[in-house]
Design a protein around this motif. Structure first.
Motif, PDB file in Angstrom:
ATOM      1  N   GLY A 490       0.828  -1.208   0.000  1.00 31.77           N
ATOM      2  CA  GLY A 490       0.000   0.000   0.000  1.00 31.77           C
ATOM      3  C   GLY A 490       0.865   1.262   0.000  1.00 31.77           C
ATOM      4  O   GLY A 490       1.923   1.306   0.640  1.00 31.77           O
ATOM      5  N   ARG A 491       0.407   2.274  -0.709  1.00 31.56           N
ATOM      6  CA  ARG A 491       1.170   3.520  -0.850  1.00 31.56           C
ATOM      7  C   ARG A 491       0.509   4.683  -0.119  1.00 31.56           C
ATOM      8  O   ARG A 491       0.791   5.847  -0.395  1.00 31.56           O
ATOM      9  CB  ARG A 491       1.332   3.855  -2.336  1.00 31.56           C
ATOM     10  CG  ARG A 491       2.089   2.803  -3.112  1.00 31.56           C
ATOM     11  CD  ARG A 491       2.159   3.115  -4.605  1.00 31.56           C
ATOM     12  NE  ARG A 491       2.864   2.057  -5.334  1.00 31.56           N
ATOM     13  CZ  ARG A 491       2.999   2.016  -6.660  1.00 31.56           C
ATOM     14  NH1 ARG A 491       2.478   2.989  -7.399  1.00 31.56           N
ATOM     15  NH2 ARG A 491       3.635   1.013  -7.235  1.00 31.56           N
ATOM     16  N   LEU A 551      -7.051   5.215  -4.359  1.00 28.66           N
ATOM     17  CA  LEU A 551      -5.906   4.480  -4.886  1.00 28.66           C
ATOM     18  C   LEU A 551      -5.798   4.730  -6.386  1.00 28.66           C
ATOM     19  O   LEU A 551      -6.704   4.371  -7.145  1.00 28.66           O
ATOM     20  CB  LEU A 551      -6.055   2.982  -4.614  1.00 28.66           C
ATOM     21  CG  LEU A 551      -6.204   2.556  -3.158  1.00 28.66           C
ATOM     22  CD1 LEU A 551      -7.682   2.379  -2.805  1.00 28.66           C
ATOM     23  CD2 LEU A 551      -5.469   1.245  -2.914  1.00 28.66           C
ATOM     24  N   ASN A 553      -4.312   3.965  -9.985  1.00 30.27           N
ATOM     25  CA  ASN A 553      -3.653   2.839 -10.647  1.00 30.27           C
ATOM     26  C   ASN A 553      -2.505   3.320 -11.535  1.00 30.27           C
ATOM     27  O   ASN A 553      -2.365   4.518 -11.831  1.00 30.27           O
ATOM     28  CB  ASN A 553      -4.663   2.006 -11.438  1.00 30.27           C
ATOM     29  CG  ASN A 553      -5.091   2.656 -12.747  1.00 30.27           C
ATOM     30  OD1 ASN A 553      -4.777   3.809 -13.013  1.00 30.27           O
ATOM     31  ND2 ASN A 553      -5.823   1.928 -13.563  1.00 30.27           N
ATOM     32  N   TYR A 561       0.580  -0.543 -10.257  1.00 26.09           N
ATOM     33  CA  TYR A 561      -0.218  -0.471  -9.020  1.00 26.09           C
ATOM     34  C   TYR A 561      -1.687  -0.607  -9.400  1.00 26.09           C
ATOM     35  O   TYR A 561      -2.126  -0.006 -10.390  1.00 26.09           O
ATOM     36  CB  TYR A 561       0.027   0.880  -8.340  1.00 26.09           C
ATOM     37  CG  TYR A 561      -0.392   0.973  -6.893  1.00 26.09           C
ATOM     38  CD1 TYR A 561       0.044   0.039  -5.954  1.00 26.09           C
ATOM     39  CD2 TYR A 561      -1.197   2.017  -6.444  1.00 26.09           C
ATOM     40  CE1 TYR A 561      -0.310   0.154  -4.613  1.00 26.09           C
ATOM     41  CE2 TYR A 561      -1.554   2.143  -5.105  1.00 26.09           C
ATOM     42  CZ  TYR A 561      -1.107   1.207  -4.202  1.00 26.09           C
ATOM     43  OH  TYR A 561      -1.445   1.311  -2.881  1.00 26.09           O
ATOM     44  N   CYS A 562      -2.432  -1.381  -8.660  1.00 27.06           N
ATOM     45  CA  CYS A 562      -3.837  -1.665  -9.013  1.00 27.06           C
ATOM     46  C   CYS A 562      -3.905  -2.142 -10.468  1.00 27.06           C
ATOM     47  O   CYS A 562      -4.739  -1.693 -11.248  1.00 27.06           O
ATOM     48  CB  CYS A 562      -4.731  -0.443  -8.847  1.00 27.06           C
ATOM     49  SG  CYS A 562      -4.634   0.413  -7.285  1.00 27.06           S
ATOM     50  N   CYS A 580      -3.039  -3.274  -5.174  1.00 31.05           N
ATOM     51  CA  CYS A 580      -2.949  -2.103  -4.304  1.00 31.05           C
ATOM     52  C   CYS A 580      -3.857  -2.356  -3.113  1.00 31.05           C
ATOM     53  O   CYS A 580      -4.888  -3.015  -3.241  1.00 31.05           O
ATOM     54  CB  CYS A 580      -3.355  -0.832  -5.041  1.00 31.05           C
ATOM     55  SG  CYS A 580      -4.984  -0.886  -5.809  1.00 31.05           S
TER      56      CYS A 580
END
Length: 592
Positions: A490-491, A551, A553, A561-562, A580
């Motif tokens: 996770g970011r 989130l 992508n 990501y995603c 993600c």
């Protein structure tokens, strides 16, 4: 703050515009389109309705609407139902409460249509009430075209009774009937604009059209809040979205999105609509006891995997928790995308369904097992090809009494500029809570309902907490939003949090909900804000937390990501995933 029951004054009786016949179809010559810069805004189409000759389904639809409008009650039925379902909608539209929800102040019934009749399951308990226990009840969903409203009736055909009626403003049924999707596809296929954009006569095989609601901003659909859908033409590495207004039967506009390098590769077939899932996890609740925790879980029709009556060492923790929606926006400038509902694979209005039952996984660290996770996967039938989705709900329970509610996206979606906003609902068990926010020096209590968004400038305690919930005995939880600290990739959540009073005698979203709010708003208007008006006291109050992470992508090599793709492995294509994750961690006060 209660779900709305409002009656407006307009009647929609739109008349299609007269359009010229489409030009002769040129010989089909596939072409490779040049890559359009990301800033391409797309374009608006001429507001013209195709001729009935070019779209036979449109001629049938116009005749159906005309017949309905001639009657004093312009309500259109849904075909292909069994006897019990037909009885259910007939009872519903004869009910005075339904009729009041579909008429104007001067008594004229607006244009409306039966969109679905579904057998009730355990997930509908809150709306169904005790009358439907062990009885064959149905949920009848009607759509009010004039006011963009969904009317839901709970009906028992055998008893000839309508038990409950609810009208939800600014909402549309999650599933658009197949005949309307086919109509939209035919309108798009007949459009000279689509033909010109593709540079060839399009055909049905190019269309991917999920059976879900599509929402748009900065179009006539957004301004008028009309029912629209979007046939998607996949061509090469790109997808052409064609926005169709299903009130005027016109095309609003067209826009390309990029799909990525391997968008047309086949993937291995995956199992969907497993009868075992329905029988074991949708039709009955399951008790779970492990590591001091006890709870019940259930796959809902449209709100994902719901957990209930969660306790730790016999102390009540949560009344319930679930995932109401996943909003996906594909354009920061114009705002269009989907609202995905997650749920059971059969007798459900979910757009992305469970393909297997919940799984229990051990949570391990260097110190050994620290807890367990209850995990549910959802996915579209053809994931990870473009315009298909896969999600995970993950409830984590730790031996020290902490717990975390997690959303995971595994791509791939309809574009590489998507923003995911899952809408989580978390109802706390106690009824005497005080909600506080860390202001850098101490805990500041919220005296009334409100919302807050997590930013780069947000202040946290040294332990990483942003919020605190305590009851009258000063027991409760600290809340740590995701900032990339959980080791799951996770970011950061950048989450909207809504603190809402949650009295047990009010629904406030406790029952299964249709998709909530617009898919593409970039501010606090994610759906839960409707429960904040007018703001109520939070002093020693029962509490519901709505949590909406954000989130973004990416398909950038090395920074995906995603996202998901298909790769060749042992001679077959298999999915490759860049997930993600987002979700808050609840840590017992004094237990951190």
């Amino acid at each position: 703050m209660v779900s709305t029951l409002v009656f407006l004054l307009l009647v929609a009786c739109s008349q299609p515009a007269v359009s010229p016949s489409p030009p002769p179809a040129p010989a089909r010559t596939p072409v490779v389109r040049p890559i359009t810069p990301p800033a391409d805004p797309g374009r608006l189409a001429l507001r013209a309705t195709p001729s009935p000759d070019a779209a036979p389904l449109l001629a049938e639809r116009l005749a159906q609407v005309e017949r309905a409008l001639v009657r004093a009650e312009p309500l259109m039925a849904l075909e292909g139902l069994d006897t019990a379902q037909q009885t259910a909608w007939q009872l519903a539209i004869a009910d005075e409460r339904v009729r009041q929800a579909l008429v104007t102040a001067d008594g004229r019934m607006v244009r409306s249509e039966v969109f679905g009749v579904y057998p009730l399951g355990p997930a509908d308990d809150a709306l169904a009430g005790a009358e439907c226990q062990n009885r064959a009840c149905y949920r009848v969903e009607l759509y009010d075209y004039a006011r963009n409203r969904t009317v839901i009736a709970i009906v028992e055909p055998q008893a000839q009774r309508v038990y409950r009626v609810a009208a939800l403003d600014d909402t549309q049924p999650t599933v658009v009937p197949r005949h309307l999707l086919d109509l939209a596809a035919q309108i798009a296929l007949a459009s000279p604009d689509v033909r010109k954009e593709l540079d060839l006569p399009p055909d049905q095989s190019m269309i991917q059209q999920p059976q879900m609601k599509v929402q748009f901003q900065a179009t006539a659909c957004e301004r008028s809040r009309r029912l629209c859908t979007a046939p998607i033409f996949v061509w090469g590495d790109r997808a052409l979205w064609v926005i169709v207004d299903l009130v005027d039967y016109t095309i609003i506009g067209l826009r390309w999105t990029d799909l990525g390098a391997s968008s047309r590769r086949p993937v291995t077939e995956q199992r969907l609509q497993d009868d075992v899932v329905t029988a074991r996890f949708c039709d009955q609740k399951t008790d779970l006891r492990r590591s001091g925790w006890s709870l019940r879980y259930l796959l809902t029709s449209t709100d994902g995997l719901r957990i209930e009556d969660v306790r730790f060492n016999e102390t009540p923790v949560l009344r319930s928790a679930k995932l109401v929606d996943v909003h996906i926006s594909y354009s920061q400038q114009e705002g269009f995308g989907y609202s995905d509902a997650l749920g059971c694979p059969a007798f459900s209005a979910a757009a992305v369904v469970a393909w297997d039952g919940p799984q229990i996984e051990a949570i391990r660290s260097a110190n050994g097992v620290e807890g367990f996770a209850l995990v549910q996967r959802f996915r579209s039938e053809f994931w990870p090809t473009p315009c298909n989705y896969a999600y995970r709900q993950r409830y984590e329970f730790y031996q020290d009494g902490s717990f975390r509610i997690v959303f995971v996206s595994e791509g791939r979606g309809c574009g590489n500029d998507g923003m995911y906003r899952p809408v989580m609902r978390i109802a706390m068990a106690d009824d005497q809570y005080t909600f506080s926010e860390w202001d850098g020096a101490g805990w500041r209590d919220w005296t009334t309902e409100g919302w807050q968004v997590q930013r780069d400038t947000t202040l946290y305690t040294p332990e990483g907490f942003q919020y605190r919930i305590v009851n009258g005995a000063r027991r409760g939880w600290h809340i740590a939003p995701g900032r990339g600290q959980f080791g799951d990739g996770g970011r950061g959540d950048y989450a909207y949090l809504y603190a809402v009073r949650g009295d047990a005698d009010r629904d406030e979203g406790e029952s299964d909900l249709p998709t909530l709010g617009d898919c593409c708003n970039t501010d606090e208007r994610q759906g839960p804000e409707r429960f904040l008006t007018p703001p109520e006291s939070l002093e020693r109050a029962p509490l519901v937390i709505w949590y909406v992470p954000q989130l973004k992508n990416s398909d950038t090599p090395g920074a995906e990501y995603c996202w998901a793709d298909s790769v060749l492995n042992d001679g077959v294509f298999v999915p490759r995933i860049w997930p993600c994750a987002a979700g808050p961690l609840f840590v017992p006060v004094g237990g951190e």
